[in-house]
Design a protein around this motif. Structure first.
Motif, PDB file in Angstrom:
ATOM      1  N   GLY A 184       2.920  -6.695  -7.999  1.00  0.00           N
ATOM      2  CA  GLY A 184       3.111  -5.319  -8.417  1.00  0.00           C
ATOM      3  C   GLY A 184       1.999  -4.766  -9.283  1.00  0.00           C
ATOM      4  N   ARG A 185       0.906  -5.498  -9.416  1.00  0.00           N
ATOM      5  CA  ARG A 185      -0.219  -5.000 -10.218  1.00  0.00           C
ATOM      6  C   ARG A 185      -1.185  -4.246  -9.313  1.00  0.00           C
ATOM      7  NH1 ARG A 185       0.410 -10.348 -12.210  1.00  0.00           N
ATOM      8  NH2 ARG A 185       1.182 -10.374 -14.371  1.00  0.00           N
ATOM      9  N   VAL A 186      -1.850  -3.239  -9.872  1.00  0.00           N
ATOM     10  CA  VAL A 186      -2.777  -2.433  -9.086  1.00  0.00           C
ATOM     11  C   VAL A 186      -4.017  -3.264  -8.758  1.00  0.00           C
ATOM     12  CG1 VAL A 186      -4.220  -0.365  -9.056  1.00  0.00           C
ATOM     13  CG2 VAL A 186      -1.956  -0.291 -10.108  1.00  0.00           C
ATOM     14  N   ALA A 187      -4.320  -3.365  -7.459  1.00  0.00           N
ATOM     15  CA  ALA A 187      -5.507  -4.081  -7.016  1.00  0.00           C
ATOM     16  C   ALA A 187      -6.633  -3.121  -6.684  1.00  0.00           C
ATOM     17  CB  ALA A 187      -5.180  -4.942  -5.800  1.00  0.00           C
ATOM     18  N   GLN A 188      -6.303  -1.960  -6.072  1.00  0.00           N
ATOM     19  CA  GLN A 188      -7.285  -0.938  -5.729  1.00  0.00           C
ATOM     20  C   GLN A 188      -6.599   0.434  -5.814  1.00  0.00           C
ATOM     21  OE1 GLN A 188      -8.798  -3.340  -1.988  1.00  0.00           O
ATOM     22  NE2 GLN A 188     -10.063  -1.502  -2.214  1.00  0.00           N
ATOM     23  N   GLN A 189      -7.417   1.446  -6.062  1.00  0.00           N
ATOM     24  CA  GLN A 189      -6.876   2.804  -6.094  1.00  0.00           C
ATOM     25  C   GLN A 189      -7.901   3.753  -5.486  1.00  0.00           C
ATOM     26  OE1 GLN A 189      -4.770   4.035  -9.616  1.00  0.00           O
ATOM     27  NE2 GLN A 189      -5.493   6.138  -9.457  1.00  0.00           N
ATOM     28  N   LEU A 190      -7.435   4.572  -4.544  1.00  0.00           N
ATOM     29  CA  LEU A 190      -8.294   5.532  -3.861  1.00  0.00           C
ATOM     30  C   LEU A 190      -7.748   6.930  -4.139  1.00  0.00           C
ATOM     31  CD1 LEU A 190      -8.466   3.554  -0.522  1.00  0.00           C
ATOM     32  CD2 LEU A 190     -10.224   3.628  -2.263  1.00  0.00           C
ATOM     33  N   ASP A 191      -8.540   7.760  -4.794  1.00  0.00           N
ATOM     34  CA  ASP A 191      -8.094   9.090  -5.248  1.00  0.00           C
ATOM     35  C   ASP A 191      -8.752  10.176  -4.382  1.00  0.00           C
ATOM     36  OD1 ASP A 191      -7.261  11.328  -6.548  1.00  0.00           O
ATOM     37  OD2 ASP A 191      -7.978  10.722  -8.534  1.00  0.00           O
ATOM     38  N   TYR A 192      -7.913  10.912  -3.636  1.00  0.00           N
ATOM     39  CA  TYR A 192      -8.404  12.000  -2.784  1.00  0.00           C
ATOM     40  C   TYR A 192      -7.946  13.362  -3.314  1.00  0.00           C
ATOM     41  CZ  TYR A 192      -9.107   8.085   0.398  1.00  0.00           C
ATOM     42  OH  TYR A 192      -9.479   6.886   0.959  1.00  0.00           O
ATOM     43  N   SER A 193      -7.502  13.398  -4.574  1.00  0.00           N
ATOM     44  CA  SER A 193      -6.946  14.639  -5.121  1.00  0.00           C
ATOM     45  C   SER A 193      -8.005  15.740  -5.266  1.00  0.00           C
ATOM     46  CB  SER A 193      -6.290  14.363  -6.480  1.00  0.00           C
ATOM     47  OG  SER A 193      -7.236  13.835  -7.396  1.00  0.00           O
ATOM     48  N   ILE A 207       0.862  -1.184   0.000  1.00  0.00           N
ATOM     49  CA  ILE A 207       0.000   0.000   0.000  1.00  0.00           C
ATOM     50  C   ILE A 207       0.898   1.234   0.000  1.00  0.00           C
ATOM     51  CG2 ILE A 207      -1.813   1.215   1.255  1.00  0.00           C
ATOM     52  CD1 ILE A 207      -2.589  -1.528   2.424  1.00  0.00           C
ATOM     53  N   ILE A 208       0.664   2.122  -0.951  1.00  0.00           N
ATOM     54  CA  ILE A 208       1.552   3.267  -1.149  1.00  0.00           C
ATOM     55  C   ILE A 208       0.726   4.541  -1.237  1.00  0.00           C
ATOM     56  CG2 ILE A 208       3.223   4.359  -2.711  1.00  0.00           C
ATOM     57  CD1 ILE A 208       4.076   1.579  -3.592  1.00  0.00           C
ATOM     58  N   GLY A 209       1.217   5.612  -0.549  1.00  0.00           N
ATOM     59  CA  GLY A 209       0.645   6.944  -0.651  1.00  0.00           C
ATOM     60  C   GLY A 209       1.758   7.961  -0.844  1.00  0.00           C
ATOM     61  N   GLY A 210       1.419   9.093  -1.456  1.00  0.00           N
ATOM     62  CA  GLY A 210       2.445  10.108  -1.699  1.00  0.00           C
ATOM     63  C   GLY A 210       1.858  11.489  -1.881  1.00  0.00           C
ATOM     64  N   SER A 211       2.615  12.311  -2.573  1.00  0.00           N
ATOM     65  CA  SER A 211       2.235  13.721  -2.719  1.00  0.00           C
ATOM     66  C   SER A 211       1.096  13.944  -3.700  1.00  0.00           C
ATOM     67  CB  SER A 211       3.458  14.539  -3.165  1.00  0.00           C
ATOM     68  OG  SER A 211       3.978  14.008  -4.394  1.00  0.00           O
ATOM     69  N   ASP A 212       0.694  12.917  -4.445  1.00  0.00           N
ATOM     70  CA  ASP A 212      -0.397  13.076  -5.417  1.00  0.00           C
ATOM     71  C   ASP A 212      -1.774  12.847  -4.797  1.00  0.00           C
ATOM     72  OD1 ASP A 212      -0.203  10.406  -4.962  1.00  0.00           O
ATOM     73  OD2 ASP A 212      -0.033   9.801  -7.068  1.00  0.00           O
ATOM     74  N   LYS A 213      -1.822  12.703  -3.501  1.00  0.00           N
ATOM     75  CA  LYS A 213      -3.077  12.506  -2.751  1.00  0.00           C
ATOM     76  C   LYS A 213      -3.829  11.232  -3.172  1.00  0.00           C
ATOM     77  CE  LYS A 213      -3.907  17.486  -2.160  1.00  0.00           C
ATOM     78  NZ  LYS A 213      -4.915  18.560  -2.265  1.00  0.00           N
ATOM     79  N   LYS A 214      -3.095  10.277  -3.672  1.00  0.00           N
ATOM     80  CA  LYS A 214      -3.705   9.002  -4.060  1.00  0.00           C
ATOM     81  C   LYS A 214      -3.109   7.870  -3.211  1.00  0.00           C
ATOM     82  CE  LYS A 214      -4.497  10.292  -8.904  1.00  0.00           C
ATOM     83  NZ  LYS A 214      -4.167   9.959 -10.318  1.00  0.00           N
ATOM     84  N   ILE A 215      -3.965   6.929  -2.902  1.00  0.00           N
ATOM     85  CA  ILE A 215      -3.509   5.707  -2.217  1.00  0.00           C
ATOM     86  C   ILE A 215      -3.739   4.553  -3.183  1.00  0.00           C
ATOM     87  CG2 ILE A 215      -3.892   4.134  -0.304  1.00  0.00           C
ATOM     88  CD1 ILE A 215      -4.735   6.533   1.372  1.00  0.00           C
ATOM     89  N   VAL A 216      -2.645   3.877  -3.532  1.00  0.00           N
ATOM     90  CA  VAL A 216      -2.723   2.764  -4.480  1.00  0.00           C
ATOM     91  C   VAL A 216      -2.346   1.479  -3.741  1.00  0.00           C
ATOM     92  CG1 VAL A 216      -1.926   1.843  -6.669  1.00  0.00           C
ATOM     93  CG2 VAL A 216      -2.093   4.321  -6.360  1.00  0.00           C
ATOM     94  N   ILE A 217      -3.169   0.458  -3.937  1.00  0.00           N
ATOM     95  CA  ILE A 217      -2.933  -0.857  -3.311  1.00  0.00           C
ATOM     96  C   ILE A 217      -2.518  -1.818  -4.414  1.00  0.00           C
ATOM     97  CG2 ILE A 217      -3.932  -2.725  -1.958  1.00  0.00           C
ATOM     98  CD1 ILE A 217      -5.977  -0.658  -0.886  1.00  0.00           C
ATOM     99  N   TYR A 218      -1.298  -2.336  -4.313  1.00  0.00           N
ATOM    100  CA  TYR A 218      -0.745  -3.266  -5.293  1.00  0.00           C
ATOM    101  C   TYR A 218      -0.785  -4.688  -4.722  1.00  0.00           C
ATOM    102  CZ  TYR A 218       1.260   0.982  -7.403  1.00  0.00           C
ATOM    103  OH  TYR A 218       1.439   2.209  -7.970  1.00  0.00           O
ATOM    104  N   ASN A 219      -0.939  -5.681  -5.618  1.00  0.00           N
ATOM    105  CA  ASN A 219      -0.831  -7.065  -5.149  1.00  0.00           C
ATOM    106  C   ASN A 219       0.640  -7.464  -5.096  1.00  0.00           C
ATOM    107  OD1 ASN A 219      -0.029  -7.665  -7.779  1.00  0.00           O
ATOM    108  ND2 ASN A 219      -2.029  -8.484  -8.374  1.00  0.00           N
TER     109      ASN A 219
END
Length: 1010
Positions: free
Chosen positions: A226-235, A211-223
């Motif tokens: 390394g493939r994207v499993a979920q993405q949460l966008d708070y931008s 699970i990764i978060g950064g300065s783009d205000k997005k939280i991306v959950i990878y399996n």
């Protein structure tokens, strides 16, 4: 999981005072926090500040403000703290286990670039990232560091997986690199696995997800691939800021990500297989979150901020109180903390497989835990702090749990007994039985270590009420089965699993050696029995006596002394063993001999010197003598010759002690010349084999050295001349003849004429051999030799000597065989008759004198009658034509059927008149009345036959026989007296029948009136 505010540990400052690093110790006892002043503060688990220490720069000349502490981490044992600094160094401080201990730098690792992040996994060395893009490890044992892998981008974040066997680093270019110290055969790829859209400052590795978060205000959950499993966008949320830090719960089922004034909580749903966001924790004026640290037991989360505040949050899902003694806190679906409210101790229970815990119970005198998940069963011990999780599905919840054994939980369900060892996630063993009483089971799990013995796990249980089975739980195979003649009501193995005690319903106590299945009866009327803890000593009660077996290997050696009352328990503590006896008023302790008990313990532990020390303080009694014997035998098996010498000297076995002393001296001499301890020298090994009576092995050792002389000398010294001769012959010894002569002379000198004769016979000197046999008083051996060697039969003088010796020694049968061999049938027949060898005599008579067969058969029958072998005599009398004698033997032997057959063929009535009455009486007693009547009639005993029928109630048969053979007056008088007798006995119907048969109707009226 929900966050609940608990307390503020450090208040916020007016300006920027960033909390640069936070870490919980693995033992959950300490919280380390580094402030902007580069001081590490230490708090206890309740958030109370207890200690602190200042960090230092790489060089004092640069000043105390020349660096920033980027990360701190505790060692796996919680006694050290690693501090990563931007002045290119890592310090490792030893802080100790207790508060207030002096802080000492025990390791330092100088780097080529600034340290940007650092972790210390539970498994492995310190792992840290540098500004130059390298990820390195530091080994505190060798004080050396090395590079795991290198990249071209600044390391911004670093985290490990839950077991601590793999790490993931995030870099300023958005790349994420994975590395395994041990991939546990998962097959997951290593190296760069993700390229994120921005620098991954907030990163967490939660099981199979990153699970990764950064300065783009997005939280991306990878399996895991390394493939994207979920993405949460708070931008699009104007109130949201960049994500700065992330932390994963110890269970891997929850993740907290910090930003500005906000903590976002994500929980994994196993049923939906997705991450779900829980209620967001918003805290006004908290400002940017700079650090997160989750307590190892999952119960608390520490939060540090840019303004220097330190907040503590509770992370529980739910809480409950059990019996007002325990607090159960669920910190995640698969993890809970059990706190003893009285003792203050904690126990962390977590599903190894990640299953949701459905229920937790505390059983077994508030010591044991039983928890259920959809697919497993969790069992724990709060005192030993051990937890097991085993597969357990579809059992219906009807199990019965037994916690009498400290090392294993016993589960019974639907006729199946299952054992689970605490701390082991596999079922230890499973058997079918219907007997679940704890007294009918015995489990031993590595309870006492023995020298040279690895793991020892055994189970004894009842197959049925009379059969005990013992299985090895390591292999699952039965190693012993004991059948008994009575129902068994108690069984128990000793702590090493080598001996088994059992008692039956008749209160008989038995001992079984499990290896040999040898059974020994120890005691009758046994009302109490127990192994003394930590030893192989047995205590039992027999009515008013207390029986103690200090050495169970010698069960006949028992110490008994009288007691009053009933034994209730045995206690062993502080160097003293007491048997507690209830006399009806108070509990009276009886103290046992601790020295004798300690001897057994020392033996089992392999400490023979301590065992000798104990025995030397004791007088020589039957018990201590048996112990000296046991110790000497075990010392020999272990090749501890000085101890064995001491044992046999104490027992007065001087010859064995002297032999051991000579062997020890020989070993010492060999050690001086060849080195080592000398016990590998061939002479020493040969003597050890001789001591254990393995003479062939000793011979082989000598022959390996081509030393036949010493092997022959060994046999001669032991007076094993035959083995020496055999060896000399097999090796073609040049002095074989001389050796044989010496052996022969020694046999004569020592009065062993038989052995000398055998030697002569072997050499072919048959006459010399016979002479020696006769001298030894063994004429039968001489006769055997004549029978084997035909040439000797022609030597009449020799035969005469042998036959005379045989007759003198009353070896009549052998003499007969000798005479028969030389065709002297008359003397052979005479010898057979004198020796009562009628079988040989009859066989000879049929060949040489058929007319004598009849008389021999009669003699044979007479001999058998004199020997009370009447059954066997019958046929011989019949062969001899002596039917009367055969009849007498049959009657005496109670062979009635055969007697009937014989008497029917005898024509002389006067000769058998006396036997008719005996036969008639026998058949009358067995109810065979017609046969009995026949023999009564043959004997002329008509009246007795009629009385037989009368006594049997067969009136018609009696009347028929009486009418045929008796006068009417006699019949009338007999029946009248019979009727009167029955009348006096009150048997009116039988009396009436008697009268009716005789047509005495006038008496009927009289009886009716009466």
């Amino acid at each position: 999981m929900h966050l609940k505010y608990m307390k503020t540990l450090l208040p916020p400052q007016d300006g920027a005072a960033k909390i640069t690093a936070i870490a919980w110790s693995p033992n959950n006892a300490k919280l380390a926090v580094c402030t902007a002043d580069r001081v590490v503060l230490l708090f206890d688990e309740n958030g109370e500040r207890r200690d602190k220490f200042s960090t230092k720069p790489v060089d004092q000349k640069y000043g105390k403000k020349s660096y920033i502490v980027k990360a701190v981490a505790f060692s796996p044992d919680s006694t050290k703290i690693a501090v990563g600094q931007t002045d290119n160094i890592i310090y490792v401080y030893k802080i100790g286990e207790d508060w207030g201990e002096k802080k000492v730098i025990c390791n330092k690792f100088v780097q080529q670039s600034a340290v940007t992040t650092l972790i210390w996994p539970l498994e492995g060395p310190v792992v840290y990232g540098l500004a130059d893009g390298k990820v390195r490890v530091a080994n505190i044992k060798t004080n050396k560091s090395s590079t795991l892998y290198a990249t071209d981008s600044f390391v911004v974040s670093l985290t490990s997986n839950l077991p601590g066997k793999g790490v993931i680093s995030g870099h300023a270019d958005g790349s994420v690199v994975r590395y395994f110290f041990d991939d546990e055969k998962s097959g997951d790829a290593q190296g760069k696995i993700i390229t994120h859209s921005c620098p991954p400052y907030a990163i967490a590795w939660a099981g199979q997800f990153i699970i990764i978060g950064g300065s783009d205000k997005k939280i991306v959950i990878y399996n895991k691939d390394g493939r994207v499993a979920q993405q949460l966008d708070y931008s699009r949320d104007n109130t949201e800021h960049e994500f700065t830090v992330a932390a994963c719960s110890p269970s891997g089922q929850s993740v907290v990500i910090g930003s500005y004034d906000r903590l976002r909580v994500f929980n994994y749903s196993p049923s939906k297989r997705v991450w779900e966001e829980a209620n967001t924790k918003e805290i006004p004026n908290l400002y940017t979150i700079s650090g997160l640290a989750w307590k190892r037991d999952g119960s608390k989360l520490a939060v540090g901020t840019l303004c220097g505040s330190l907040e503590l949050f509770d992370c529980s899902l739910k809480k409950s109180i059990h019996n007002n003694k325990f607090e159960i806190t669920f910190v995640g679906p698969s993890q809970a903390i059990i706190k003893n409210l009285v003792a203050g101790t904690r126990f962390n229970i977590k599903s190894y497989y990640g299953y949701e815990i459905e229920d937790i119970k505390i059983l077994g005198k508030d010591r044991n835990i039983v928890a259920r998940t959809p697919a497993t069963l969790m069992l724990g011990d709060l005192i030993l702090k051990k937890l097991s999780e085993v597969p357990w599905q579809g059992m219906g919840g009807n199990e019965k749990f037994f916690f009498e054994n400290e090392n294993v939980c016993i589960i019974f369900n639907a006729g199946e007994l299952t054992l689970v060892e605490y701390g082991n996630n596999e079922i230890l063993g499973s058997v079918r039985t219907e007997f679940i009483n704890p007294h009918l089971l015995s489990v031993r799990i590595n309870e006492r270590k023995q020298r040279g013995v690895g793991e020892n796990k055994k189970l004894a249980y009842l197959i049925d009420l009379k059969t005990i089975s013992v299985i090895d739980l390591l292999t699952g195979l039965p190693i012993a089965q004991v059948s008994h003649d009575s129902k068994i009501d108690w069984i128990e193995m000793n702590e090493t699993g080598h001996k088994l005690l059992f008692r039956d319903k008749r209160q008989r106590l038995n001992l079984v050696d499990i290896e040999t299945e040898e059974r020994t009866s120890l005691l009758n009327y046994c009302t109490f029995v127990q192994w003394i803890p930590g030893s192989d000593v047995v205590v039992a009660q027999n009515r008013g006596n207390l029986c103690v077996w200090y050495n169970i290997d010698v069960p006949e050696k028992v110490t008994m002394f009288p007691i009053k009352g009933e034994v209730t328990d045995v206690e062993r503590a502080e160097g003293k063993t007491e048997v507690l006896v209830n006399d009806g008023v108070t509990i009276v302790p009886y103290v046992l001999d601790e020295g004798l008990i300690e001897f057994g313990t020392a033996i089992d532990d392999g400490d023979f010197n301590r065992a000798v020390s104990f025995l030397e303080t004791l007088e020589l009694t039957e018990e201590t003598e048996a112990m000296w014997h046991s110790l000497g035998h075990m010392a020999l098996q272990s090749h501890l010759l000085p101890i064995a010498e001491r044992c046999y000297a104490a027992l007065g076995e001087i010859a064995k002690a002297r032999f051991l002393r000579e062997t020890i001296d020989m070993a010492e001499e060999a050690a001086k010349t060849t080195g080592g301890d000398g016990y590998d020298h061939y002479k020493v090994r040969a003597r050890m084999a001789m001591l254990e009576k393995r003479f062939k092995e000793a011979e082989g050792i000598f022959l390996e050295q081509n030393n036949i002389e010493e092997a022959m000398a060994m046999y001669q010294e032991l007076h094993k001349w035959d083995d020496a001769l055999e060896l000399a012959e097999s090796r073609n010894h040049p002095e074989l003849e001389t050796f044989e002569r010496n052996y022969y002379q020694w046999l004569l000198d020592s009065g062993q004429e038989e052995k000398a004769g055998e030697l002569k016979e072997k050499d072919g000197d048959y006459q010399g051999a016979i002479g020696l046999y006769l001298k030894a008083g063994l004429p039968a051996k001489g006769a055997r030799l004549v029978a084997v060697v035909p040439a000797l039969a022609g030597n009449s003088e020799l035969v005469q000597k042998i036959s005379a010796a045989l007759l003198k020694g009353e070896f009549f049968e052998q003499a007969g065989e000798l005479f028969e061999k030389i065709n002297n049938y008359e003397k052979a027949m005479e010898s057979y008759r004198r020796g009562k060898a009628f079988s040989r005599a009859v066989e000879l008579a049929r060949l040489a004198s058929p007319a004598d067969v009849v008389s021999l058969e009669e003699e044979w029958g007479d001999h058998l009658v004199s020997m009370k072998q009447l059954d066997a005599a019958i046929n011989h009398y019949i062969e001899a034509g002596k039917t009367v004698k055969a009849l007498d033997a049959a009657v005496s032997a109670r062979q009635w059927k055969k007697a009937v057959q014989i008497i029917e063929v005898i024509d002389d009535p006067s000769a058998v008149a006396g036997y008719y009455h005996k036969l008639a009486q026998h058949f009358a007693s067995t109810g065979e009345y017609e046969v009995a009547e026949h023999f009564f009639v043959e004997a002329g005993m008509m009246k007795e036959a009629v009385e037989m029928y009368n006594n049997a109630g067969k009136w018609e048969m009696a009347h028929r026989l009486a009418s045929q053979s008796l006068q009417p007056e006699e019949v009338a008088n007999m029946y009248v007296s019979q009727a009167q007798m029955l009348e006096q006995q009150g048997k009116y119907k039988e009396a009436e029948k008697c009268v009716y048969i005789l047509h005495l109707y006038c008496r009927v009226t009289l009886f009716i009136v009466l």
